[in-house]
Scaffold this active site. Sequence first.
Site, PDB file in Angstrom:
ATOM      1  N   HIS A 156       4.579   5.646  11.746  1.00  0.00           N
ATOM      2  CA  HIS A 156       4.100   5.562  10.510  1.00  0.00           C
ATOM      3  C   HIS A 156       3.330   6.766  10.174  1.00  0.00           C
ATOM      4  O   HIS A 156       1.850   6.538  10.020  1.00  0.00           O
ATOM      5  CB  HIS A 156       3.255   4.076  10.197  1.00  0.00           C
ATOM      6  CG  HIS A 156       2.861   3.727   8.834  1.00  0.00           C
ATOM      7  ND1 HIS A 156       3.373   4.650   7.798  1.00  0.00           N
ATOM      8  CD2 HIS A 156       2.506   2.835   8.259  1.00  0.00           C
ATOM      9  CE1 HIS A 156       3.029   3.972   6.660  1.00  0.00           C
ATOM     10  NE2 HIS A 156       2.569   2.925   6.924  1.00  0.00           N
ATOM     11  N   ARG A 202      11.187   4.064   3.875  1.00  0.00           N
ATOM     12  CA  ARG A 202      10.756   2.979   4.789  1.00  0.00           C
ATOM     13  C   ARG A 202      11.857   1.991   5.296  1.00  0.00           C
ATOM     14  O   ARG A 202      12.626   1.641   4.440  1.00  0.00           O
ATOM     15  CB  ARG A 202       9.681   1.901   4.270  1.00  0.00           C
ATOM     16  CG  ARG A 202       9.373   0.923   5.197  1.00  0.00           C
ATOM     17  CD  ARG A 202       8.244  -0.089   4.786  1.00  0.00           C
ATOM     18  NE  ARG A 202       6.938   0.835   5.153  1.00  0.00           N
ATOM     19  CZ  ARG A 202       5.808   0.230   5.020  1.00  0.00           C
ATOM     20  NH1 ARG A 202       5.645  -1.079   4.825  1.00  0.00           N
ATOM     21  NH2 ARG A 202       4.503   1.031   5.463  1.00  0.00           N
ATOM     22  N   LYS A 224      25.757  -5.481  -0.668  1.00  0.00           N
ATOM     23  CA  LYS A 224      27.313  -5.772  -0.670  1.00  0.00           C
ATOM     24  C   LYS A 224      28.112  -5.048   0.671  1.00  0.00           C
ATOM     25  O   LYS A 224      29.192  -4.714   0.629  1.00  0.00           O
ATOM     26  CB  LYS A 224      27.821  -5.158  -2.107  1.00  0.00           C
ATOM     27  CG  LYS A 224      27.445  -5.621  -3.299  1.00  0.00           C
ATOM     28  CD  LYS A 224      27.789  -4.902  -4.378  1.00  0.00           C
ATOM     29  CE  LYS A 224      27.034  -5.386  -5.456  1.00  0.00           C
ATOM     30  NZ  LYS A 224      27.275  -4.280  -6.891  1.00  0.00           N
ATOM     31  N   ARG A 239       0.781  -1.228  -0.090  1.00  0.00           N
ATOM     32  CA  ARG A 239      -0.018  -0.136   0.045  1.00  0.00           C
ATOM     33  C   ARG A 239       0.528   1.238  -0.029  1.00  0.00           C
ATOM     34  O   ARG A 239       0.654   2.256  -0.833  1.00  0.00           O
ATOM     35  CB  ARG A 239      -1.023  -0.087   1.348  1.00  0.00           C
ATOM     36  CG  ARG A 239      -2.030  -0.683   1.150  1.00  0.00           C
ATOM     37  CD  ARG A 239      -2.422  -1.106   2.537  1.00  0.00           C
ATOM     38  NE  ARG A 239      -1.559  -2.225   2.653  1.00  0.00           N
ATOM     39  CZ  ARG A 239      -1.745  -3.478   2.666  1.00  0.00           C
ATOM     40  NH1 ARG A 239      -2.831  -3.891   2.058  1.00  0.00           N
ATOM     41  NH2 ARG A 239      -0.730  -4.476   2.477  1.00  0.00           N
ATOM     42  N   THR A 240       1.843   1.187   0.796  1.00  0.00           N
ATOM     43  CA  THR A 240       2.528   2.652   1.272  1.00  0.00           C
ATOM     44  C   THR A 240       3.340   2.917   0.095  1.00  0.00           C
ATOM     45  O   THR A 240       3.364   4.133  -0.540  1.00  0.00           O
ATOM     46  CB  THR A 240       3.261   2.575   2.337  1.00  0.00           C
ATOM     47  OG1 THR A 240       2.560   2.118   3.538  1.00  0.00           O
ATOM     48  CG2 THR A 240       3.581   3.991   2.936  1.00  0.00           C
TER      49      THR A 240
END
Length: 311
Positions: A137, A109, A87, A59-60
């Site tokens: 959030h 995020r 890496k 969703r986000t």
Amino acid sequence: MNDLSIKHLLGIKGMTRDDIETIFSTAAEFKEVLNRPIKKVPSLRDITVANLFFENSTRTRLSFELAQKRLSADVVNFSAASSSVKKGETLVDTVSNIIAMKVDMVVMRHPHPGAPHFLANKVNTTIVNAGDGTHEHPTQAILDSFSIREKLGNDLEGKKVAIVGDIKHSRVALSNILALKLQGATVRVCGPATLIPKHIESLGVEVSHDLDETLAWADVANMLRIQLERQGDKDAIRFFPSIREYTMNFGLTQERLNRLDKELVILHPGPINRGVEISSEIADSDHAIILDQVENGVASRMSIMYLLAGR
Ligand code: CP
């Protein structure tokens, strides 16, 4: 300079009520745009945004990308799973390299609480927190409040909102508590004692372990997902005896709703564990505004990015 008191959107903590109201009034205008045949405006035409997702999202991530495209921004997407993070590149090096390509705004995020705050002190670009671990959030809380206000009216003063379930591992819970308190709502958290953080009352919320009594009290119920992936061992249930027992005590079912003699506005941030915290019957019913939340996410994020860009 922008019309908000903040340069970055790192959390609801640090925002003012005026910030929230400015975001909502701008989001309402963008929602109108999204309902037109031509859904695109040139507001961020010369802005480049990088979406950096170090953790899974449906969703986000899509909502931010759609919001950016509706605003005519240039968009680049980064997924940690297929990047040089694998890496050993550090977060600051990764983001500094992306910003060197003339990126104006970073949406991030990250699984670690505080990662966007750390970055905001290290790099010279606007940061938007799209969820940092169990911490905040903020854009979810903004779209949740926007959706509640569409149902209950613009004044949430004294409205009773229950946040139910896994409060301990939820970033949605903290951001919702802070946003709702800013708007004058009365907030109660409800769940098993093991999933409610100690001292949460210091945020000015009530605490209950009785879902039926809480639903009878509430105007709104925001049902949270059990976050097994954040409970240490994703396959182990460590905070309650079994999923079945959790659902018996804290699952929202038709039977429970039938016992209420009133309307209840039901939210869920998604993704849903159908049949655990909410039954399919309820999730798909007219009581639930889950897809309204998703729709409002695009307009809310358009508003936030537009305002942070100072347009
Ligand atoms: N509500 C929410 O943050 O969903 P995603 O994890 O799919 O982005």
